[in-house]
Scaffold this motif. Structure first.
Motif, PDB file in Angstrom:
ATOM      1  N   ALA A 150       0.855  -1.283  -0.118  1.00  0.00           N
ATOM      2  CA  ALA A 150      -0.023  -0.169   0.136  1.00  0.00           C
ATOM      3  C   ALA A 150       1.040   1.233  -0.034  1.00  0.00           C
ATOM      4  O   ALA A 150       2.173   1.262   0.409  1.00  0.00           O
ATOM      5  N   PHE A 151       0.437   2.428  -0.338  1.00  0.00           N
ATOM      6  CA  PHE A 151       1.013   3.512  -0.373  1.00  0.00           C
ATOM      7  C   PHE A 151       1.183   4.018   1.071  1.00  0.00           C
ATOM      8  O   PHE A 151       0.210   4.268   1.689  1.00  0.00           O
ATOM      9  N   GLY A 152       2.363   4.236   1.399  1.00  0.00           N
ATOM     10  CA  GLY A 152       2.619   4.659   2.751  1.00  0.00           C
ATOM     11  C   GLY A 152       2.893   6.164   2.657  1.00  0.00           C
ATOM     12  O   GLY A 152       2.756   6.813   1.732  1.00  0.00           O
ATOM     13  N   GLU A 153       3.352   6.717   3.987  1.00  0.00           N
ATOM     14  CA  GLU A 153       3.746   8.130   3.979  1.00  0.00           C
ATOM     15  C   GLU A 153       4.943   8.712   3.071  1.00  0.00           C
ATOM     16  O   GLU A 153       5.032   9.598   2.416  1.00  0.00           O
ATOM     17  N   HIS A 154       5.966   7.515   2.783  1.00  0.00           N
ATOM     18  CA  HIS A 154       7.115   8.138   2.445  1.00  0.00           C
ATOM     19  C   HIS A 154       7.463   6.861   1.149  1.00  0.00           C
ATOM     20  O   HIS A 154       8.288   7.038   0.508  1.00  0.00           O
ATOM     21  N   ASP A 155       6.912   5.629   1.556  1.00  0.00           N
ATOM     22  CA  ASP A 155       7.337   4.547   0.996  1.00  0.00           C
ATOM     23  C   ASP A 155       6.361   3.540   0.692  1.00  0.00           C
ATOM     24  O   ASP A 155       5.255   3.902   1.512  1.00  0.00           O
ATOM     25  N   LEU A 156       6.389   2.494  -0.256  1.00  0.00           N
ATOM     26  CA  LEU A 156       5.411   1.435  -0.145  1.00  0.00           C
ATOM     27  C   LEU A 156       5.486   0.793   1.206  1.00  0.00           C
ATOM     28  O   LEU A 156       6.499   0.415   1.873  1.00  0.00           O
ATOM     29  N   GLN A 157       4.265   0.413   1.807  1.00  0.00           N
ATOM     30  CA  GLN A 157       4.372  -0.365   3.025  1.00  0.00           C
ATOM     31  C   GLN A 157       3.652  -1.855   2.705  1.00  0.00           C
ATOM     32  O   GLN A 157       2.569  -1.829   2.176  1.00  0.00           O
ATOM     33  N   PRO A 158       4.391  -2.703   2.960  1.00  0.00           N
ATOM     34  CA  PRO A 158       5.494  -2.812   3.379  1.00  0.00           C
ATOM     35  C   PRO A 158       6.885  -2.667   2.309  1.00  0.00           C
ATOM     36  O   PRO A 158       6.446  -2.840   1.545  1.00  0.00           O
ATOM     37  N   PRO A 159       7.904  -2.134   2.736  1.00  0.00           N
ATOM     38  CA  PRO A 159       9.131  -1.930   1.737  1.00  0.00           C
ATOM     39  C   PRO A 159       9.434  -3.081   0.907  1.00  0.00           C
ATOM     40  O   PRO A 159       9.931  -3.156  -0.313  1.00  0.00           O
ATOM     41  N   ALA A 160       9.216  -4.174   1.527  1.00  0.00           N
ATOM     42  CA  ALA A 160       9.589  -5.703   0.679  1.00  0.00           C
ATOM     43  C   ALA A 160       8.610  -6.929   1.478  1.00  0.00           C
ATOM     44  O   ALA A 160       8.497  -6.628   2.587  1.00  0.00           O
ATOM     45  N   ASN A 161       8.444  -7.840   0.831  1.00  0.00           N
ATOM     46  CA  ASN A 161       7.729  -8.895   1.668  1.00  0.00           C
ATOM     47  C   ASN A 161       8.884 -10.059   1.861  1.00  0.00           C
ATOM     48  O   ASN A 161       9.571 -10.467   0.915  1.00  0.00           O
ATOM     49  N   PRO A 162       9.248 -10.151   3.066  1.00  0.00           N
ATOM     50  CA  PRO A 162      10.211 -11.020   3.670  1.00  0.00           C
ATOM     51  C   PRO A 162      10.074 -12.513   3.394  1.00  0.00           C
ATOM     52  O   PRO A 162      11.163 -13.312   3.095  1.00  0.00           O
ATOM     53  N   ASP A 163       8.817 -12.755   2.986  1.00  0.00           N
ATOM     54  CA  ASP A 163       8.812 -14.198   2.659  1.00  0.00           C
ATOM     55  C   ASP A 163       9.259 -14.469   0.995  1.00  0.00           C
ATOM     56  O   ASP A 163       9.589 -15.591   0.738  1.00  0.00           O
ATOM     57  N   VAL A 164       9.422 -13.393   0.149  1.00  0.00           N
ATOM     58  CA  VAL A 164       9.832 -13.574  -0.959  1.00  0.00           C
ATOM     59  C   VAL A 164      11.258 -13.160  -1.406  1.00  0.00           C
ATOM     60  O   VAL A 164      11.940 -13.538  -2.081  1.00  0.00           O
ATOM     61  N   TYR A 165      11.453 -12.009  -0.618  1.00  0.00           N
ATOM     62  CA  TYR A 165      12.834 -11.297  -0.933  1.00  0.00           C
ATOM     63  C   TYR A 165      14.024 -11.591  -0.179  1.00  0.00           C
ATOM     64  O   TYR A 165      13.697 -11.505   1.179  1.00  0.00           O
ATOM     65  N   HIS A 166      14.798 -12.476  -0.792  1.00  0.00           N
ATOM     66  CA  HIS A 166      15.913 -12.712   0.033  1.00  0.00           C
ATOM     67  C   HIS A 166      17.249 -12.288  -0.841  1.00  0.00           C
ATOM     68  O   HIS A 166      17.954 -12.475  -1.590  1.00  0.00           O
ATOM     69  N   PRO A 167      17.555 -10.972  -0.297  1.00  0.00           N
ATOM     70  CA  PRO A 167      18.670 -10.057  -1.004  1.00  0.00           C
ATOM     71  C   PRO A 167      19.998 -10.980  -0.510  1.00  0.00           C
ATOM     72  O   PRO A 167      20.041 -11.508   0.601  1.00  0.00           O
ATOM     73  N   PRO A 168      20.820 -11.023  -1.273  1.00  0.00           N
ATOM     74  CA  PRO A 168      22.328 -11.470  -0.864  1.00  0.00           C
ATOM     75  C   PRO A 168      22.992 -10.606   0.531  1.00  0.00           C
ATOM     76  O   PRO A 168      22.744  -9.283   0.449  1.00  0.00           O
ATOM     77  N   LYS A 169      23.416 -11.319   1.319  1.00  0.00           N
ATOM     78  CA  LYS A 169      23.910 -10.677   2.415  1.00  0.00           C
ATOM     79  C   LYS A 169      25.619 -10.441   2.354  1.00  0.00           C
ATOM     80  O   LYS A 169      25.994 -11.301   1.941  1.00  0.00           O
ATOM     81  N   LEU A 170      25.908  -9.149   2.522  1.00  0.00           N
ATOM     82  CA  LEU A 170      27.402  -8.911   2.302  1.00  0.00           C
ATOM     83  C   LEU A 170      27.950  -9.202   3.763  1.00  0.00           C
ATOM     84  O   LEU A 170      27.607  -8.750   4.704  1.00  0.00           O
ATOM     85  N   GLU A 171      29.039  -9.970   3.644  1.00  0.00           N
ATOM     86  CA  GLU A 171      29.640 -10.568   4.783  1.00  0.00           C
ATOM     87  C   GLU A 171      31.151 -10.006   4.859  1.00  0.00           C
ATOM     88  O   GLU A 171      31.977 -10.383   3.769  1.00  0.00           O
ATOM     89  N   ARG A 172      31.650  -9.216   5.797  1.00  0.00           N
ATOM     90  CA  ARG A 172      33.256  -8.747   5.616  1.00  0.00           C
ATOM     91  C   ARG A 172      34.050 -10.120   6.283  1.00  0.00           C
ATOM     92  O   ARG A 172      33.538 -10.653   7.384  1.00  0.00           O
ATOM     93  N   VAL A 173      35.050 -10.330   5.590  1.00  0.00           N
ATOM     94  CA  VAL A 173      35.902 -11.302   5.887  1.00  0.00           C
ATOM     95  C   VAL A 173      37.211 -10.656   6.199  1.00  0.00           C
ATOM     96  O   VAL A 173      37.704  -9.598   5.835  1.00  0.00           O
TER      97      VAL A 173
END
Lengths: 124, 206
Positions: free
Chosen positions: B183-206
């Motif tokens: 849905a249209f929120g005040e500043h962004d779409l709410q929610p900004p991403a669907n955690p069940d679908v969206y799995h961004p690659p995680k950056l890990e410092r080594v």
């Protein structure tokens, strides 16, 4: 021996029934054994344009073009009926004459009404 | 759903006997009649149109019937920049498509926002809200790239199982077919991403 002429209609009707019913039955069997149905609010929504519909569908709205419809009836449809009326005028029975007069009077009433409303004035 | 021995199958084929399984027949029919949803968002859509036209001719792969209704479509080609204004409509259209349904994310914009990523109004990738099967990089991708993605999708469809524990996702009753519409929120779409679908690659410092 010649077959019964109605036999072809029976065959035709049988094929016409089987042709749509067979895929529908296969789809039903497929849903029954393999594909679980997943209905939902969005999937069952009436509109499929992506926008949610607002309000009721059973509303009244102003018809903007009724004036054009009246003028069209008077000057186009009436002319089509007037020509055969004039050609067959001398041989018409009294009932047909009255019927066409009622039709003409109804349209003339519309013409008077449209004239009074100022539809026939040239736009300046 | 037992697999047929390949040697036996080719031996039978040599004698003119074609052996198949229900799964193969089903997948063969599905992968050769993928009907895409007819909509384009930006310049990638021009390339999509070119792919459908005679020079590249997606009809060779069975995908020429672009459907104007989501109820008749199997494939959603997200072709172009997805603005935040447009994202809820796209998710809603995806929800209205019947299973099995697939998504091709075409071009840099649909993947991540692309050159417009810094824009306040641009969604940073359609995979935040709906599951994507094939990504095509490019700005815009050439029609050959879309055809390649189409063939990749056909390969994926061909590998989907009808039964067993590893059967296709759309055949599992517990897997959802609809995803929440943002849905249209005040500043962004709410929610900004669907955690069940969206799995961004995680950056890990080594």
């Amino acid at each position: 021996m010649t077959p019964n002429p109605y036999l072809f209609i029976v065959i035709f009707a049988g094929v016409a029934l089987a042709f749509p019913l067979l895929p529908l039955g296969l789809a039903w069997l497929w849903r029954r054994f393999f594909q679980p149905p997943k209905p939902g609010v969005e999937k069952n929504a009436i509109y499929e344009c992506g926008i949610e519909s607002i309000g009721e569908a059973q509303i009244q709205f102003r018809s903007q073009y009724y004036l054009y419809a009246i003028i069209f009836l008077i000057f186009d449809v009436e002319a089509i009926f007037l020509v055969p009326f004039a050609v067959a005028f001398t041989g018409l029975p009294i009932g047909a004459f009255i019927a066409i007069l009622v039709f003409l009077l109804l349209l003339i009433e519309g013409l008077v009404w449209a004239w009074g409303k100022g539809c026939l004035n040239w736009a300046r | 759903m037992s697999e047929i021995d390949e040697g036996l199958r080719s031996e039978l084929q040599r004698q003119g006997i074609w052996v198949t399984s229900m799964q193969e027949l089903y997948n063969w029919g599905r992968k050769n009649s993928i009907w895409p949803l007819q909509f384009g968002l930006a310049c990638c859509a021009i390339e999509m149109i070119a792919t459908a036209a005679s020079r590249y001719d997606i009809a060779r792969f069975g995908g020429e019937i672009f459907r104007p209704s989501p109820r008749q479509a199997d494939l959603m080609i997200v072709a172009g920049t997805v603005t935040k204004k447009m994202a809820p409509q796209i998710v809603r259209l995806y929800n209205q498509m019947p299973d099995p349904k697939y998504v091709i994310s075409m071009g840099a914009c649909a993947i991540s926002g692309g050159p417009f990523k810094q824009g306040y109004n641009v969604l940073k990738g359609i995979d935040r809200y709906i599951p994507v099967d094939v990504y095509i990089p490019g700005c815009p991708p050439r029609p050959e790239a879309l055809l390649h993605a189409f063939m990749e999708l056909q390969r994926k469809i061909d590998s989907q199982k009808l039964g067993g524990a590893d059967k296709a996702e759309f055949l599992k009753p517990e897997q959802p077919s609809e995803f929440p519409v943002p849905a249209f929120g005040e500043h962004d779409l709410q929610p900004p991403a669907n955690p069940d679908v969206y799995h961004p690659p995680k950056l890990e410092r080594v």
